[in-house]
Design a protein around this motif. Structure first.
Motif, PDB file in Angstrom:
ATOM      1  N   HIS A 170       0.692  -1.130   0.037  1.00  0.00           N
ATOM      2  CA  HIS A 170       0.036  -0.172   0.207  1.00  0.00           C
ATOM      3  C   HIS A 170       0.734   1.346   0.028  1.00  0.00           C
ATOM      4  CE1 HIS A 170       0.897  -1.045   4.141  1.00  0.00           C
ATOM      5  NE2 HIS A 170       0.886   0.276   4.312  1.00  0.00           N
ATOM      6  N   TRP A 174      -3.017   4.690  -0.656  1.00  0.00           N
ATOM      7  CA  TRP A 174      -4.016   3.917   0.404  1.00  0.00           C
ATOM      8  C   TRP A 174      -5.245   4.996   0.264  1.00  0.00           C
ATOM      9  CZ3 TRP A 174      -6.937   4.685   4.532  1.00  0.00           C
ATOM     10  CH2 TRP A 174      -7.359   3.695   5.312  1.00  0.00           C
ATOM     11  N   MET A 189     -10.861   7.709   1.612  1.00  0.00           N
ATOM     12  CA  MET A 189     -11.297   8.854   0.685  1.00  0.00           C
ATOM     13  C   MET A 189     -12.436   8.077  -0.054  1.00  0.00           C
ATOM     14  SD  MET A 189      -7.831  10.504  -1.069  1.00  0.00           S
ATOM     15  CE  MET A 189      -8.888  11.818  -2.087  1.00  0.00           C
ATOM     16  N   ASP A 190     -12.264   6.873  -0.396  1.00  0.00           N
ATOM     17  CA  ASP A 190     -13.289   6.171  -1.535  1.00  0.00           C
ATOM     18  C   ASP A 190     -14.492   5.825  -0.686  1.00  0.00           C
ATOM     19  OD1 ASP A 190     -14.182   5.153  -3.931  1.00  0.00           O
ATOM     20  OD2 ASP A 190     -12.920   3.320  -3.763  1.00  0.00           O
ATOM     21  N   PHE A 204      -1.611  10.003  -6.052  1.00  0.00           N
ATOM     22  CA  PHE A 204      -0.948   9.395  -4.864  1.00  0.00           C
ATOM     23  C   PHE A 204       0.300   8.543  -5.117  1.00  0.00           C
ATOM     24  CE2 PHE A 204      -4.908  11.167  -3.330  1.00  0.00           C
ATOM     25  CZ  PHE A 204      -4.588  11.938  -2.082  1.00  0.00           C
ATOM     26  N   ARG A 245       3.707   9.633  -3.638  1.00  0.00           N
ATOM     27  CA  ARG A 245       4.370   8.974  -2.517  1.00  0.00           C
ATOM     28  C   ARG A 245       5.840   8.081  -3.154  1.00  0.00           C
ATOM     29  NH1 ARG A 245      -0.248   6.417   1.085  1.00  0.00           N
ATOM     30  NH2 ARG A 245       1.333   5.078   1.798  1.00  0.00           N
ATOM     31  N   LYS A 276       7.392   8.314   4.793  1.00  0.00           N
ATOM     32  CA  LYS A 276       5.996   9.021   4.528  1.00  0.00           C
ATOM     33  C   LYS A 276       5.262   9.331   5.625  1.00  0.00           C
ATOM     34  CE  LYS A 276       1.580   7.684   4.979  1.00  0.00           C
ATOM     35  NZ  LYS A 276       1.120   7.110   6.249  1.00  0.00           N
ATOM     36  N   TRP A 315       4.327  12.912   6.492  1.00  0.00           N
ATOM     37  CA  TRP A 315       3.287  13.739   5.780  1.00  0.00           C
ATOM     38  C   TRP A 315       2.153  13.761   6.022  1.00  0.00           C
ATOM     39  CZ3 TRP A 315       0.454  10.288   1.814  1.00  0.00           C
ATOM     40  CH2 TRP A 315      -0.335  11.126   1.023  1.00  0.00           C
ATOM     41  N   ASN A 316       1.362  12.475   6.421  1.00  0.00           N
ATOM     42  CA  ASN A 316       0.080  12.577   6.620  1.00  0.00           C
ATOM     43  C   ASN A 316      -0.295  11.745   8.074  1.00  0.00           C
ATOM     44  OD1 ASN A 316       0.136   9.947   6.003  1.00  0.00           O
ATOM     45  ND2 ASN A 316      -1.584  10.230   4.454  1.00  0.00           N
ATOM     46  N   PRO A 349      -7.817  18.349   1.959  1.00  0.00           N
ATOM     47  CA  PRO A 349      -6.972  17.835   3.136  1.00  0.00           C
ATOM     48  C   PRO A 349      -6.396  16.544   2.924  1.00  0.00           C
ATOM     49  CG  PRO A 349      -9.321  17.939   3.431  1.00  0.00           C
ATOM     50  CD  PRO A 349      -9.039  18.446   2.314  1.00  0.00           C
ATOM     51  N   ALA A 350      -6.563  15.657   2.270  1.00  0.00           N
ATOM     52  CA  ALA A 350      -6.247  14.253   2.042  1.00  0.00           C
ATOM     53  C   ALA A 350      -4.755  14.447   1.515  1.00  0.00           C
ATOM     54  CB  ALA A 350      -6.929  13.405   1.128  1.00  0.00           C
TER      55      ALA A 350
END
Lengths: 724, 65
Positions: free
Chosen positions: A516, A520, A524-525, A544, A548, A558, A561-562, A575-576
């Motif tokens: 992933h 990932w 979101m989905d 993405f 990434r 990573k 980052w989030n 925001p994602a």
């Protein structure tokens, strides 16, 4: 650590050493993040060569994974197999790697031909090796050839020496050899922090799913620890080359060794992120308390935690292995970064764990992690909800050199085969591989270390086991392909993707296989419903993976980052993507290298390497549409029990999404209708993604696209032309 | 009926953001919540009433894993 390493034993190990080759070199001074030299070692003839890094290499491939792909491309032919001497292991940190001001800057990228996929694979890993390698004057280490006896490669970045040494007496298992080598090469306790060891383990040489451990010395615990380059079986390549370890030693790590163009800016960016982590980590993802394990209960709540070979996404006993329980085991209030300056500090450890099984039974050991992936892979996905077992398995996987994800997904597959009467005790040599049987799962792992019994089959990974079961035992290939959670020969990482079409693509439309780290998109989905159309999903499956990929070019992690977000991230339009952190990365790269990219150029940098990797796959006989087919288990319910477990959901979808009334239909009929719908959806997504990525319907990058990206080298065009 | 992330959900008397989040088992620690476009801060979840017909967004700002 448990082993008693006496001065006498260290002397004995040293005395048995024989230097096969040693060279001296002048360590290059770093300039704008680069040493501008890479190190090539061939173990077949013990040659050691310094190579120049060209401006073109830096412009096109940047560093890290990009350098690894470029060197490997030049080293192998389409006919090269993973265990041919021509195959290489390339380790490279990237130009931003090694900075100490911004969290998550100690990653190394490892590239090789994979034993399980047959194609190129990359794996990222923390620990100190990459930065210390660069500070020793090398942007990358390229190892080719095969030694005819067990060797250790030693790089001393202060003295400027590189040696290849016979290593007859050292252990193979990681927790032992890292201690031995740290002790042997350090001149004092203080000096131990200057050493990093790359090693694998006994199970890596007896299976195809071997990993590499990268060590760093924890001076508070007075012990070396490890992080893992787990995916793709590179540890198996390492042991096949007869390497026991690669050691780098460098004394003198400082914040300005990369010689960046704007250190002040890097410091500013770092301070800003440190503050965010300090202020928000405890209320966001708690990386400083439990590492990545905070995801266990979240995934369970959202029906995404793999249970019993990815059949289900939830189990009522998950509380026994969730982060609340893990927090009681991992030592708290101890800075746990795997590289200097990382305040995210997710590298958790369990101290003083007493082993209950195996050759080290009774030893008290330090366990790295456990990470979310490990908890799910060797726990819930095997129907095992026992934290003590998971920790024990985590330790043995690391020291034996086996990827927890591949081992877990493979064992889960075998358990389903056993419960489906495809396997039995006669075939498994007495192992009762039923879901929940932790003793059988552990014994399989110990067998792998010894190279015995059923592990010789289990260690081949899901794809090769499927082939064997069909050929030798007449198993139903259709069923095995449905439940065997692999794509391209790599085992799936630990998320249920059935209810996220985008994530089905995020797994199966990857370059190296279903890990992933490309995308990932499940929340979101599936949850946020932010990418409802095929075009929306395709855009996410463009952005993405490209974004990434960039971490792997730089030597960056990573997570910062989030897994930490600025207070005002919610007010941004996307925001994602965490736009403020994306801008941090743009400025970080520019401040190190002096270049002037923006966020669009950042994506283009990745796109070049991403497409090059796709074309590399094509060169090796993969990389086309058919290689992006997912197993149906990742798309929808394979078995009746699976359908029944979520019947309300599937029936409702049939009515609302497919437009078919489920009333009066048999389960088998409903499963068939659901399957056709879901497979059609995936095919439509695949074509939309290919179009967005600039590829043909068969998944081949077009000549126009690679020309626009500036990677239309003659050898690349030659590969593509055969398929266009 | 209300909409949550553009999907229909049965409305219930006395529904609040907190109750809605609990019923959906949304345990992710960082959420971005709006009702009809108006942002609802975390400390208001318990009192923020959801009316029949409301357009609710509960966004999980995560693309990680």
């Amino acid at each position: 650590m448990s082993c008693v390493l006496t001065a006498e034993k260290v002397q004995k190990l040293k005395a048995a050493r024989k230097v096969l080759k040693e060279i001296k070199y002048e360590p290059a001074k770093l300039e704008k993040g680069y040493a501008n030299k890479t190190l090539y070692i061939n173990l077949s003839d013990n040659s050691i060569v310094s190579k120049d890094v060209t401006e073109k290499m830096k412009d096109v491939f940047i560093g890290g994974k990009g350098f690894g792909l470029w060197y490997l491309w030049n080293a192998v032919a389409p006919s090269t197999k993973w265990n041919d001497p021509e195959n290489e292991i390339v380790i490279s940190p990237g130009p931003v790697g090694g900075i100490t001001q911004y969290p998550g800057a100690g990653k190394s990228l490892v590239v090789s031909l994979s034993p399980t996929t047959g194609s190129v694979v990359d794996s990222n890993v923390g620990g100190h090796f990459g930065p210390l390698l660069k500070f020793s004057g090398w942007d990358a280490l390229e190892i080719q050839g095969k030694a005819d006896q067990e060797v250790i490669v030693f790089i001393d970045g202060n003295k400027g020496t590189i040696s290849i040494e016979e290593a007859p007496l050292e252990a193979v298992d990681t927790h032992l050899i890292i201690e031995e080598l740290t002790e042997m090469y350090a001149e004092s306790e203080e000096d131990k922090r200057n050493i990093s060891v790359v090693s694998s383990g006994t199970a890596a040489q007896n299976s195809l799913i071997g990993l590499l451990n990268f060590s760093f010395y924890d001076k508070r615990r007075k012990s070396p620890r490890v992080k893992q380059a787990g995916r793709g079986g590179i540890g198996t390549v390492f042991r096949d080359k007869n390497i026991k370890a690669v050691v780098v030693k460098f004394n003198g790590v400082k914040g300005d060794l990369n010689n960046p163009v704007d250190l002040k800016k890097i410091q500013e960016l770092g301070i800003k992120l440190h503050k965010e982590i300090h202020d928000f980590d405890a209320i966001q993802t708690q990386k400083r308390e439990v590492g990545t394990a905070n995801l266990v209960e979240i995934m369970n709540d959202y029906d995404l935690l793999p249970v019993n070979n990815f059949k289900y996404g939830y189990h009522p006993e998950t509380w026994k292995i969730d982060s609340k329980q893990i927090k009681k085991k991992v030592t708290q209030n101890m800075p746990d970064g795997c590289w200097y300056g990382c305040s995210m500090a997710c590298a958790k450890a369990v101290d003083g764990f007493e082993l209950k099984t195996g050759p080290y039974k009774g030893h008290k050991v330090l366990i790295d992690g456990p990470e979310y992936e490990t908890v799910a892979a060797v726990g819930s996905n095997l129907g095992i909800f026992d934290l003590e077992h998971i920790l024990e398995c985590n330790f043995y996987c690391d020291t034996y050199g086996v990827d927890t994800i591949s081992l877990g997904t493979t064992t889960a597959f075998l358990m389903e085969c056993y419960e489906s009467n495809i396997l039995n005790k006669e075939i498994t040599g007495g192992l009762e591989l039923t879901f929940g049987n932790k003793d059988a799962a552990m014994e399989l792992l110990h067998q792998m270390s010894r190279g015995e019994g059923f592990s010789k089959i289990a260690g081949q990974g899901v794809r090769k086991i499927k082939e064997l079961l069909v050929k030798e035992y007449g198993a139903d290939s259709h069923f095995l392909n449905d439940i065997g959670m692999e794509n391209k020969g790599m085992e799936y990482s630990q998320y249920i993707s059935k209810e996220s079409l985008a994530q089905q693509g995020g797994y199966a439309m990857t370059n190296k296989g279903p890990q992933h780290d490309e995308a990932w998109l499940i929340f979101m989905d599936m949850v946020n419903n932010q990418i409802p159309s095929f075009e929306d999903k395709a855009e996410a499956l463009h952005y993405f993976p490209m974004f990434r990929t960039w971490f792997g070019l730089m030597g960056l992690c990573k997570l910062p980052w989030n897994d930490i977000e600025p207070a005002d991230n919610r007010q941004t339009s996307e925001p994602a993507k965490v736009p403020e952190h994306v801008q941090n990365y743009v400025e970080l790269f520019n401040s190190v290298t002096g270049k002037t990219i923006d966020k669009k150029e950042l994506i283009v940098q990745s796109e070049r390497v991403y497409n090059f990797q796709r074309i590399f796959n094509i060169k090796m006989g993969f990389g086309q549409s058919l290689h992006d087919n997912p197993p149906y288990r990742s798309v929808g319910p394979v078995t009746v029990e699976e359908y029944l477990s979520r019947q309300d959901r599937y029936d409702q979808q049939m009515k609302e999404l497919i437009g078919v009334d489920p009333e009066g239909k048999t389960i088998e009929e409903k499963m068939q209708i659901t399957r056709k719908y879901r497979e059609d959806q995936y095919d439509e997504l695949r074509q939309t993604v290919y179009k967005r990525r600039g590829w043909t319907e068969n998944g081949i990058p077009t000549l126009e696209h690679i020309k626009n990206l500036g990677i239309d080298f003659p050898e690349v065009v030659e590969v593509l032309k055969k398929h266009l | 009926m209300i909409k949550v992330n553009n999907r229909p959900i049965e409305w219930q008397e006395g529904m609040t953001i907190k109750k809605l989040i609990n019923s959906l088992k949304y345990s992710y620690p960082v959420l971005i919540v709006t009702i009809n476009g108006e942002h609802i801060p975390r400390e208001k979840y318990e009192e923020a009433a959801v009316a029949d017909g409301d357009d609710v967004k509960i966004i999980h700002p995560i693309a990680g894993g």
